[in-house]
Design an enzyme around this catalytic site. Structure first.
Site, mmCIF file in Angstrom:
data_model
loop_
_atom_site.group_PDB
_atom_site.id
_atom_site.type_symbol
_atom_site.label_atom_id
_atom_site.label_comp_id
_atom_site.label_asym_id
_atom_site.label_seq_id
_atom_site.Cartn_x
_atom_site.Cartn_y
_atom_site.Cartn_z
ATOM 1 N N HIS A 229 -9.488 1.294 -1.611
ATOM 2 C CA HIS A 229 -8.078 1.116 -1.294
ATOM 3 C C HIS A 229 -7.422 0.457 -2.507
ATOM 4 C CE1 HIS A 229 -4.303 0.677 0.420
ATOM 5 N NE2 HIS A 229 -4.576 0.094 1.556
ATOM 6 N N HIS B 268 -3.848 7.840 5.452
ATOM 7 C CA HIS B 268 -3.903 6.484 4.896
ATOM 8 C C HIS B 268 -5.322 5.956 5.092
ATOM 9 C CE1 HIS B 268 -2.447 2.795 3.306
ATOM 10 N NE2 HIS B 268 -2.612 2.114 4.411
ATOM 11 N N GLU C 32 -3.194 5.616 13.287
ATOM 12 C CA GLU C 32 -2.864 6.812 12.517
ATOM 13 C C GLU C 32 -3.223 8.076 13.299
ATOM 14 O OE1 GLU C 32 -2.963 8.482 7.934
ATOM 15 O OE2 GLU C 32 -4.354 6.876 8.469
ATOM 16 N N CYS D 22 0.812 -1.222 0.000
ATOM 17 C CA CYS D 22 0.000 0.000 0.000
ATOM 18 C C CYS D 22 0.840 1.264 0.000
ATOM 19 C CB CYS D 22 -0.921 0.008 1.204
ATOM 20 S SG CYS D 22 -1.599 -1.601 1.561
ATOM 21 N N PHE E 63 1.245 -3.006 4.808
ATOM 22 C CA PHE E 63 1.545 -4.305 5.402
ATOM 23 C C PHE E 63 3.039 -4.561 5.233
ATOM 24 C CE2 PHE E 63 -2.800 -6.643 4.964
ATOM 25 C CZ PHE E 63 -3.243 -5.975 6.082
ATOM 26 N N LYS F 48 -10.366 7.179 0.647
ATOM 27 C CA LYS F 48 -10.570 5.777 0.261
ATOM 28 C C LYS F 48 -12.040 5.359 0.107
ATOM 29 C CE LYS F 48 -6.118 3.686 1.353
ATOM 30 N NZ LYS F 48 -5.271 4.842 1.725
#
Lengths: 403, 86
Positions: free
Chosen positions: A332, A295, A306, A163, A391, A327
């Site tokens: 995403h 994000h 976050e 990501c 990730f 998003k």
């Protein structure tokens, strides 16, 4: 140190087939999330929703001989790159061709091709594979195709950090231009991950939301996948000025870090390090930042982590910040996430409209900042950052300044 | 399958997958209490689904707040549903 500017942008997303329609959708707070077109009932446990690119006809964009080489992931990259290059007015003649780089972030590459080939192999037990399978599915295909179509002969390669791929790509391009290796770069991210195989893998991780994406909201239930591409022309300031190019914004700095912790769970320490590094690189004080494109995946863990990250880095200024996750609009898009989100940042800076965080039901005690819930807002944005946390604990943040 | 059998099988799978002493597991504990990291917890649920041949909705696999007892109840619900339909 050479200053870096963005002179062209291009996009294809669930909101539209170019940057203008993608931005318009964001500015209006429109969601591109809906039922997945090619998934049959029962193939997914619940939901079966994504933010898909719709009504895209590749034959309108590519001739047959080129199209034969292209997985959807490269089609998206080429459409967005062409738009960015045309907008910037850059031409790759003479020395410029060798002094331009191509860096394309992607999380999974040619997933549609892989899915089709393996269906033949394991499902149909068919003996014949398509001879162009490899060149469609290889991770570097989007970068290679951009270089071939536009005659760019400088360094070109793919970059993968799930990501964070797009934001790592911006950082890589920035380093190459600042070092003097090249003067310009076509850089961004692309993803075409709405395949049954990919969806089932995400579903197995138990992170897909069955209803919709609700970043920072109470009752948020996870991620909704998206697809598409965002591409940009980034140049050294003097290179852009010598051409008389229109400058969209300054790419002021980038910051990167690795959590070196859990493969899946986010870390506020790691994320904070990347945000701090981006601010330092951009010579920005925390108080200078007006807008954060978060994000904001819509998972319980990301959004609370976050939020803590923003508190940690920005202190009292955290409450003054305008924060949103786009998003819920474009999904995403994994390796293309940072690139699509940069469209939102550039739009916010240029038009003074901050796109909203859709799907917001109400506050969560763990998310106590201003997330611009549900409705776009008029805000003067002179400086902004865009976060990506992947990730594998790989974080990349870009800082933008109005030019 | 009796409640005891479901509980025993569930404890066995958690102990094996998360590499913890089965004696430490109680119906009142959460996977988080037992020090099971989130990815391991996802694997625990995967193994439980495989073992019992059921599907557990995401809501029934809340590793932060849900107890092992809740998990066992969710498994029993799915087993009961399976028996009535199939």
């Amino acid at each position: 140190m050479r200053r870096l500017v963005i002179t062209g942008m291009g996009a294809i997303s669930a909101l539209g087939h170019d940057a203008a329609s993608t931005w318009k959708g964001m500015a209006e707070g429109r969601s591109g999330i809906g039922p997945i077109h090619h998934i049959l009932p029962g193939q997914l446990r619940n939901g079966g929703i994504a933010a898909e690119v719709v009504d895209f006809d590749p034959t309108q964009h590519f001739d047959e001989s080129r199209l034969n080489q292209l997985d959807v992931v490269s089609q998206y990259a080429l459409v967005a790159a062409r738009e960015a290059i045309e907008q910037s007015g850059i031409t790759f003649e003479g020395e410029t061709a060798a002094r331009t780089a191509v860096v394309v972030g992607t999380g999974v590459g040619g997933e549609t091709t892989r899915d089709e080939q393996y269906e033949k192999l394991y499902g149909e037990h068919a003996g014949r594979f398509h001879p162009l399978g490899i060149i469609r599915m290889m991770m570097n295909a989007p970068a290679s195709q951009i270089s071939m179509v536009h005659g760019i002969t400088g360094p070109a390669f793919a970059l993968a950090s799930a990501c964070s791929s797009s934001n790592h790509a911006f950082a890589q391009a920035a380093m190459m231009i600042r070092s003097g290796l090249v003067d310009a770069a076509v850089v961004g991210g692309t993803e075409a991950c709405i395949t049954l195989g990919t969806l089932r893998s995400w579903e197995a991780m138990r992170v897909l939301a069955p209803d919709t994406c609700r970043p920072f909201s109470s009752g948020r239930r996870g991620i909704v996948l998206g697809e598409g591409a965002g591409m940009f022309v980034v140049e050294a300031l003097e290179h852009a000025q010598a051409r008389g190019a229109t400058i969209l914004a300054e790419l002021a700095g980038t910051g990167m870090s690795s959590d070196a912790g859990d493969i899946a769970a986010p870390s506020e320490i790691g994320a904070s390090a990347a945000v701090t590094a981006a601010l330092r690189d951009a010579r920005m004080a925390p108080e200078d930042v007006d807008y954060i494109n978060a994000h904001g995946t819509g998972t319980v863990a990301n959004d609370s982590t976050e939020t803590r990250t923003i508190h940690r880095v920005f202190g009292a200024h955290a409450r003054e910040l305008v924060i949103s996750s786009t998003k819920p609009m474009h999904g995403h898009a994994l390796g293309a996430a940072g690139a699509l989100e940069l469209i939102a940042v550039l739009g916010a800076m240029r038009e003074g409209i901050v796109p909203p965080t859709l799907g917001y039901l109400g506050p969560d005690p763990a998310c106590d900042l201003d997330y611009v819930p549900n409705e776009p807002r008029r805000v003067k944005v002179d400086a902004a950052i865009s976060n990506s946390f992947a990730f594998g604990g790989l974080n990349a943040v870009v800082a933008l300044r109005k030019f | 399958m009796s409640n005891e059998q479901v509980q025993q099988a569930t404890f066995d799978i958690i102990a094996k997958q998360a590499k913890i002493d089965i004696a430490t597991i109680t119906p009142e504990s959460t996977l988080k209490d037992l020090g099971v990291a989130s990815l391991d917890a996802i694997e625990v649920v995967f193994d439980l689904e495989e073992h019992f041949d059921i599907q557990l909705p995401n809501e029934d696999a809340d590793f932060e707040n849900g107890t092992i007892g809740d998990l066992i109840k969710a498994i029993e619900r799915q087993l009961a549903a399976k028996n009535t339909t199939g």
